[in-house]
Design a protein around this motif. Structure first.
Motif, PDB file in Angstrom:
ATOM      1  N   LEU A 160      27.671  45.500  63.316  1.00  0.00           N
ATOM      2  CA  LEU A 160      28.576  44.357  63.221  1.00  0.00           C
ATOM      3  C   LEU A 160      28.101  43.378  62.150  1.00  0.00           C
ATOM      4  O   LEU A 160      28.891  42.894  61.342  1.00  0.00           O
ATOM      5  N   TYR A 161      26.790  43.101  62.128  1.00  0.00           N
ATOM      6  CA  TYR A 161      26.243  42.207  61.102  1.00  0.00           C
ATOM      7  C   TYR A 161      26.434  42.793  59.699  1.00  0.00           C
ATOM      8  O   TYR A 161      26.744  42.081  58.749  1.00  0.00           O
ATOM      9  N   LEU A 162      26.249  44.100  59.581  1.00  0.00           N
ATOM     10  CA  LEU A 162      26.428  44.761  58.291  1.00  0.00           C
ATOM     11  C   LEU A 162      27.876  44.661  57.820  1.00  0.00           C
ATOM     12  O   LEU A 162      28.136  44.377  56.649  1.00  0.00           O
ATOM     13  N   ILE A 163      28.819  44.844  58.719  1.00  0.00           N
ATOM     14  CA  ILE A 163      30.238  44.739  58.367  1.00  0.00           C
ATOM     15  C   ILE A 163      30.586  43.305  57.969  1.00  0.00           C
ATOM     16  O   ILE A 163      31.253  43.078  56.963  1.00  0.00           O
ATOM     17  N   LEU A 164      30.107  42.328  58.731  1.00  0.00           N
ATOM     18  CA  LEU A 164      30.385  40.929  58.405  1.00  0.00           C
ATOM     19  C   LEU A 164      29.760  40.538  57.066  1.00  0.00           C
ATOM     20  O   LEU A 164      30.367  39.825  56.264  1.00  0.00           O
ATOM     21  N   PHE A 165      28.545  41.007  56.810  1.00  0.00           N
ATOM     22  CA  PHE A 165      27.889  40.711  55.537  1.00  0.00           C
ATOM     23  C   PHE A 165      28.651  41.345  54.373  1.00  0.00           C
ATOM     24  O   PHE A 165      28.813  40.736  53.314  1.00  0.00           O
ATOM     25  N   SER A 166      29.160  42.567  54.549  1.00  0.00           N
ATOM     26  CA  SER A 166      29.948  43.236  53.511  1.00  0.00           C
ATOM     27  C   SER A 166      31.231  42.468  53.211  1.00  0.00           C
ATOM     28  O   SER A 166      31.616  42.321  52.051  1.00  0.00           O
ATOM     29  N   ILE A 167      31.887  41.980  54.260  1.00  0.00           N
ATOM     30  CA  ILE A 167      33.105  41.187  54.069  1.00  0.00           C
ATOM     31  C   ILE A 167      32.786  39.898  53.324  1.00  0.00           C
ATOM     32  O   ILE A 167      33.520  39.485  52.431  1.00  0.00           O
ATOM     33  N   PHE A 168      31.655  39.278  53.655  1.00  0.00           N
ATOM     34  CA  PHE A 168      31.231  38.063  52.962  1.00  0.00           C
ATOM     35  C   PHE A 168      31.017  38.339  51.478  1.00  0.00           C
ATOM     36  O   PHE A 168      31.458  37.579  50.608  1.00  0.00           O
ATOM     37  N   LEU A 169      30.338  39.442  51.151  1.00  0.00           N
ATOM     38  CA  LEU A 169      30.085  39.785  49.747  1.00  0.00           C
ATOM     39  C   LEU A 169      31.384  40.061  49.001  1.00  0.00           C
ATOM     40  O   LEU A 169      31.549  39.654  47.851  1.00  0.00           O
ATOM     41  N   LEU A 170      32.309  40.743  49.636  1.00  0.00           N
ATOM     42  CA  LEU A 170      33.603  40.993  48.996  1.00  0.00           C
ATOM     43  C   LEU A 170      34.337  39.686  48.734  1.00  0.00           C
ATOM     44  O   LEU A 170      34.962  39.513  47.698  1.00  0.00           O
ATOM     45  N   GLY A 171      34.248  38.764  49.657  1.00  0.00           N
ATOM     46  CA  GLY A 171      34.902  37.466  49.486  1.00  0.00           C
ATOM     47  C   GLY A 171      34.294  36.664  48.354  1.00  0.00           C
ATOM     48  O   GLY A 171      34.987  36.008  47.584  1.00  0.00           O
ATOM     49  N   THR A 172      32.968  36.717  48.198  1.00  0.00           N
ATOM     50  CA  THR A 172      32.329  35.963  47.115  1.00  0.00           C
ATOM     51  C   THR A 172      32.578  36.615  45.770  1.00  0.00           C
ATOM     52  O   THR A 172      32.644  35.940  44.754  1.00  0.00           O
ATOM     53  N   ASN A 173      32.751  37.927  45.717  1.00  0.00           N
ATOM     54  CA  ASN A 173      33.023  38.600  44.446  1.00  0.00           C
ATOM     55  C   ASN A 173      34.420  38.295  43.923  1.00  0.00           C
ATOM     56  O   ASN A 173      34.671  38.394  42.741  1.00  0.00           O
ATOM     57  N   GLN A 174      35.340  37.923  44.774  1.00  0.00           N
ATOM     58  CA  GLN A 174      36.683  37.604  44.309  1.00  0.00           C
ATOM     59  C   GLN A 174      36.668  36.391  43.401  1.00  0.00           C
ATOM     60  O   GLN A 174      37.447  36.300  42.467  1.00  0.00           O
ATOM     61  N   GLY A 175      35.765  35.458  43.628  1.00  0.00           N
ATOM     62  CA  GLY A 175      35.651  34.294  42.756  1.00  0.00           C
ATOM     63  C   GLY A 175      35.174  34.694  41.366  1.00  0.00           C
ATOM     64  O   GLY A 175      35.561  34.127  40.375  1.00  0.00           O
ATOM     65  N   VAL A 176      34.306  35.692  41.299  1.00  0.00           N
ATOM     66  CA  VAL A 176      33.803  36.169  40.016  1.00  0.00           C
ATOM     67  C   VAL A 176      34.910  36.871  39.249  1.00  0.00           C
ATOM     68  O   VAL A 176      34.988  36.793  38.036  1.00  0.00           O
ATOM     69  N   LEU A 177      35.794  37.563  39.944  1.00  0.00           N
ATOM     70  CA  LEU A 177      36.860  38.313  39.297  1.00  0.00           C
ATOM     71  C   LEU A 177      38.061  37.444  38.939  1.00  0.00           C
ATOM     72  O   LEU A 177      39.089  37.955  38.565  1.00  0.00           O
ATOM     73  N   ALA A 178      37.936  36.146  39.033  1.00  0.00           N
ATOM     74  CA  ALA A 178      39.049  35.245  38.745  1.00  0.00           C
ATOM     75  C   ALA A 178      39.284  35.089  37.249  1.00  0.00           C
ATOM     76  O   ALA A 178      40.212  34.425  36.838  1.00  0.00           O
ATOM     77  N   ALA A 179      38.452  35.704  36.415  1.00  0.00           N
ATOM     78  CA  ALA A 179      38.599  35.628  34.967  1.00  0.00           C
ATOM     79  C   ALA A 179      38.795  37.028  34.406  1.00  0.00           C
ATOM     80  O   ALA A 179      38.250  37.996  34.919  1.00  0.00           O
ATOM     81  N   GLU A 180      39.594  37.113  33.341  1.00  0.00           N
ATOM     82  CA  GLU A 180      39.874  38.412  32.732  1.00  0.00           C
ATOM     83  C   GLU A 180      39.724  38.309  31.221  1.00  0.00           C
ATOM     84  O   GLU A 180      40.234  37.389  30.590  1.00  0.00           O
ATOM     85  N   LEU A 181      39.024  39.271  30.636  1.00  0.00           N
ATOM     86  CA  LEU A 181      38.787  39.338  29.198  1.00  0.00           C
ATOM     87  C   LEU A 181      39.259  40.687  28.693  1.00  0.00           C
ATOM     88  O   LEU A 181      38.867  41.723  29.216  1.00  0.00           O
TER      89      LEU A 181
END
Length: 125
Positions: free
Chosen positions: A4-25
């Protein structure tokens, strides 16, 4: 429980990566083909950058340094003339923090022109 902790941590990482992908070059063209006997690829490249915020950004070309700084409001398009012997990296950094926001590569490919054989009428079907 660990699962459960591993799944929650994975969801957290996916959520933080969306901010990084907010730019396109994007660069156009993304490939420069030169003949095998030529040393340099010299080309004018259109660099398109879009971000979902109004921050200040800077375009950097590897080995060339800073090209331009700009605001991302409504996107940004630049014409950049480059000469390169090998692949060239374009990156956009946040001007305040210096962190890389987006990156792409101009591929340099060497080719050998194909020579056509002449059969002088000796060819069979």
């Amino acid at each position: 429980m660990k699962r459960l902790y591993l799944i929650l941590f994975s969801i957290f990482l996916l959520g933080t990566n969306q901010g990084v992908l907010a730019a396109e070059l994007r660069i156009t063209p993304s490939l420069c083909a030169v003949a095998e006997d030529e040393e340099l690829c010299s080309i004018s490249v259109t660099v398109d950058f879009q971000a979902k915020d109004d921050n200040e950004y800077c375009l950097i070309v590897s080995g060339r340094g800073l090209v331009s700084c700009f605001s991302a409001k409504n996107g940004r398009s630049l014409q950049v003339y480059v000469s390169a012997q090998e692949d060239l990296s374009f990156e956009v950094t946040n001007s305040a923090s210096g962190l890389q926001v987006a990156q792409t590569t101009l591929k340099v490919a060497k080719f050998r022109p194909k020579r056509h054989q002449r059969r002088y009428g000796w060819g069979f079907l």
